[in-house]
Design a protein around this motif. Structure first.
Motif, mmCIF file in Angstrom:
data_model
loop_
_atom_site.group_PDB
_atom_site.id
_atom_site.type_symbol
_atom_site.label_atom_id
_atom_site.label_comp_id
_atom_site.label_asym_id
_atom_site.label_seq_id
_atom_site.Cartn_x
_atom_site.Cartn_y
_atom_site.Cartn_z
ATOM 1 N N GLN A 76 0.847 -1.195 0.000
ATOM 2 C CA GLN A 76 0.000 0.000 0.000
ATOM 3 C C GLN A 76 0.889 1.255 0.000
ATOM 4 O OE1 GLN A 76 -2.789 -0.260 3.225
ATOM 5 N NE2 GLN A 76 -4.480 0.317 1.910
ATOM 6 N N GLY A 77 1.955 1.214 0.802
ATOM 7 C CA GLY A 77 2.893 2.343 0.890
ATOM 8 C C GLY A 77 3.558 2.601 -0.453
ATOM 9 N N MET A 78 3.939 1.531 -1.165
ATOM 10 C CA MET A 78 4.619 1.691 -2.461
ATOM 11 C C MET A 78 3.683 2.313 -3.499
ATOM 12 S SD MET A 78 6.825 -1.805 -2.570
ATOM 13 C CE MET A 78 7.297 -1.760 -4.276
ATOM 14 N N VAL A 79 2.432 1.831 -3.518
ATOM 15 C CA VAL A 79 1.463 2.374 -4.485
ATOM 16 C C VAL A 79 1.218 3.856 -4.207
ATOM 17 C CG1 VAL A 79 -0.975 2.305 -5.171
ATOM 18 C CG2 VAL A 79 0.318 0.190 -5.031
ATOM 19 N N TYR A 80 1.012 4.190 -2.924
ATOM 20 C CA TYR A 80 0.712 5.591 -2.593
ATOM 21 C C TYR A 80 1.949 6.488 -2.727
ATOM 22 C CZ TYR A 80 -4.186 5.254 -1.582
ATOM 23 O OH TYR A 80 -5.555 5.108 -1.737
ATOM 24 N N TRP A 85 4.380 10.783 -5.492
ATOM 25 C CA TRP A 85 5.654 11.231 -6.057
ATOM 26 C C TRP A 85 5.509 11.691 -7.499
ATOM 27 C CZ3 TRP A 85 9.889 12.487 -3.639
ATOM 28 C CH2 TRP A 85 11.093 12.591 -4.343
ATOM 29 N N GLU A 86 4.779 10.934 -8.333
ATOM 30 C CA GLU A 86 4.711 11.275 -9.769
ATOM 31 C C GLU A 86 3.326 11.725 -10.220
ATOM 32 O OE1 GLU A 86 7.926 9.414 -12.477
ATOM 33 O OE2 GLU A 86 6.794 7.740 -11.657
ATOM 34 N N ILE A 87 2.314 10.870 -9.993
ATOM 35 C CA ILE A 87 0.999 11.125 -10.604
ATOM 36 C C ILE A 87 0.343 12.400 -10.069
ATOM 37 C CG2 ILE A 87 -1.314 10.151 -10.952
ATOM 38 C CD1 ILE A 87 0.102 7.391 -10.727
ATOM 39 N N PHE A 88 0.397 12.574 -8.743
ATOM 40 C CA PHE A 88 -0.270 13.731 -8.132
ATOM 41 C C PHE A 88 0.260 15.041 -8.723
ATOM 42 C CE2 PHE A 88 -1.363 16.772 -4.815
ATOM 43 C CZ PHE A 88 -2.651 16.384 -4.490
ATOM 44 N N LEU A 103 -9.285 12.026 -3.410
ATOM 45 C CA LEU A 103 -10.156 10.881 -3.092
ATOM 46 C C LEU A 103 -9.373 9.622 -2.684
ATOM 47 C CD1 LEU A 103 -13.111 9.791 -3.015
ATOM 48 C CD2 LEU A 103 -12.763 9.057 -5.387
ATOM 49 N N PRO A 104 -8.282 9.244 -3.409
ATOM 50 C CA PRO A 104 -7.528 8.054 -2.974
ATOM 51 C C PRO A 104 -6.982 8.180 -1.549
ATOM 52 C CG PRO A 104 -6.898 8.624 -5.199
ATOM 53 C CD PRO A 104 -7.766 9.744 -4.703
ATOM 54 N N ALA A 206 -9.223 1.087 -7.037
ATOM 55 C CA ALA A 206 -9.919 1.534 -8.254
ATOM 56 C C ALA A 206 -9.724 3.031 -8.476
ATOM 57 C CB ALA A 206 -11.403 1.199 -8.153
ATOM 58 N N SER A 207 -9.698 3.827 -7.376
ATOM 59 C CA SER A 207 -9.538 5.278 -7.540
ATOM 60 C C SER A 207 -8.126 5.626 -8.017
ATOM 61 C CB SER A 207 -9.880 6.022 -6.245
ATOM 62 O OG SER A 207 -8.927 5.719 -5.257
ATOM 63 N N VAL A 208 -7.103 4.926 -7.488
ATOM 64 C CA VAL A 208 -5.725 5.164 -7.951
ATOM 65 C C VAL A 208 -5.618 4.762 -9.424
ATOM 66 C CG1 VAL A 208 -3.321 4.434 -7.694
ATOM 67 C CG2 VAL A 208 -4.650 4.920 -5.668
#
Ligand SMILES: [Zn+2]
Ligand SMILES: [Zn+2]
Length: 342
Positions: A76-80, A85-88, A103-104, A206-208
């Motif tokens: 979970q930590g790696m995905v977030y 780091w990049e997508i946001f 939302l995520p 699903a939101s990510v």
């Protein structure tokens, strides 16, 4: 072509594998399959290595330990971390709605709260103090749950729908299953937390996936990449197609595409499991009862004299009280006992 084809094959095989396991686990085919596989491996793998693997599997799956909780938090930590780091940052530059981007995080916060509650809440352990009260909660169907049976380990009378958990070494009221991801049994008192945990976990994956996919699609359209052409291996000019786009995005944003693949697979798998859990909740069955249904029926017939009539071959779930009643029983378990006591 090669990359996309292999990736789709991998995805299809994984999904087929999960579906086959779900179907087989209801019958005895899986046991035969596992036994056959184990026998085959016993010829290939040396005996000392087999014992080491057995010990490791026993430790991870049949004893209480924090391995899967730590693994869960790391994944979970790696995905977030990748999301933050990049997508946001990229999405903010593309002026995505802030609510959509946050939302995520909201789902992660709710998910972690219910994850913790699922881990630490007493699932409904049966003790000498509550034994008599819990014996009155559910009727004995005399097929799967027989009256006056005792747990040989706990030396307590077993209420209907309870089961002894061999991992935790206690009897649990309305036992569903032992979950290694929360390192706890799922029973009458924490089934509601587990359901919301699963719901928010699916929604957060699903939101990510949704934000990441929207970002990549928007990027393609903003840069008019879909209108470009390229020279193939034979020197011909080709119009950019979906395969080329995915390969191009994978080479340009490898971490984002890899993470998107992971959360997409996770969303499908969790979504499927969530549907199964919701089906059990609305029909008032536990995983244990769903799994043991056919077996209990066979045992019952073996002990029953006389020819089998077609009516008696159908296992009856006597606990269902309509969808609202069934969900109420999960979300307000103690209210259900109070009503029974009065
Ligand atoms: Zn027991
Ligand atoms: Zn357990």
């Amino acid at each position: 072509m090669d990359f996309l084809f292999l990736f789709l094959c991998y995805l299809a095989l994984m999904l087929i594998g999960v579906v086959v396991i779900c179907f087989c686990s209801k019958s005895h085919s899986l046991k035969g399959l596992v036994w056959g596989g184990a026998k085959l491996f016993s010829y290939i793998i040396p005996e000392c290595l087999q014992r080491a693997i057995q010990r490791l599997l026993h430790y991870f799956l049949h004893t209480r330990n924090y391995t899967f909780i730590i693994l869960h938090l790391i994944l979970q930590g790696m995905v977030y971390a990748e999301y933050t780091w990049e997508i946001f940052g990229f999405c903010q530059e593309l002026e995505f709605s802030l609510y959509y981007l946050l939302l995520p995080y909201l789902l992660l916060f709710v998910n972690l709260c219910f994850f913790a509650l699922s881990c630490i809440t007493n699932p409904g352990t049966i003790t000498k103090t509550n034994e008599l009260l819990l014996l009155q909660v559910y009727e004995f169907d005399e097929v799967m749950f027989l009256k006056n049976t005792r747990c040989p380990t706990c030396d307590l009378r077993k209420p209907a729908r309870s089961k002894h958990c061999r991992v935790c070494n206690w009897c649990v009221h309305r036992f569903d299953h032992h979950c290694v991801w929360v390192n706890n049994c799922i029973g009458a008192w924490n089934a509601r937390y587990f359901l919301i945990y699963l719901l928010t976990l699916t929604a957060s994956a699903a939101s990510v996936a949704s934000v990441s996919a929207t970002f990549l699609v928007q990027l393609v359209f903003l840069s008019d990449l879909h209108l470009e052409t390229y020279i193939d291996d034979l020197g011909h000019t080709q119009v950019v197609d979906i395969t080329f786009l995915i390969q191009y995005l994978f080479l340009t944003f490898p971490r984002i595409v890899f993470m998107l693949g992971f959360v997409l697979i996770l969303s499908f798998l969790l979504g499927g499991y969530l549907c199964f859990v919701l089906y059990l909740a609305t029909t008032n069955q536990t995983t244990n009862e769903w799994y043991r249904g056919d077996w209990a029926q066979c045992q019952h017939y073996l002990h029953t004299a006389g020819p089998l009539s077609p009516e008696r071959q159908v296992y009856q779930n006597i606990y269902s009280r309509g969808i609202c009643g069934n969900l109420g029983e999960i979300f307000l378990p103690t209210a259900h006992y109070e009503k029974k006591k009065n």
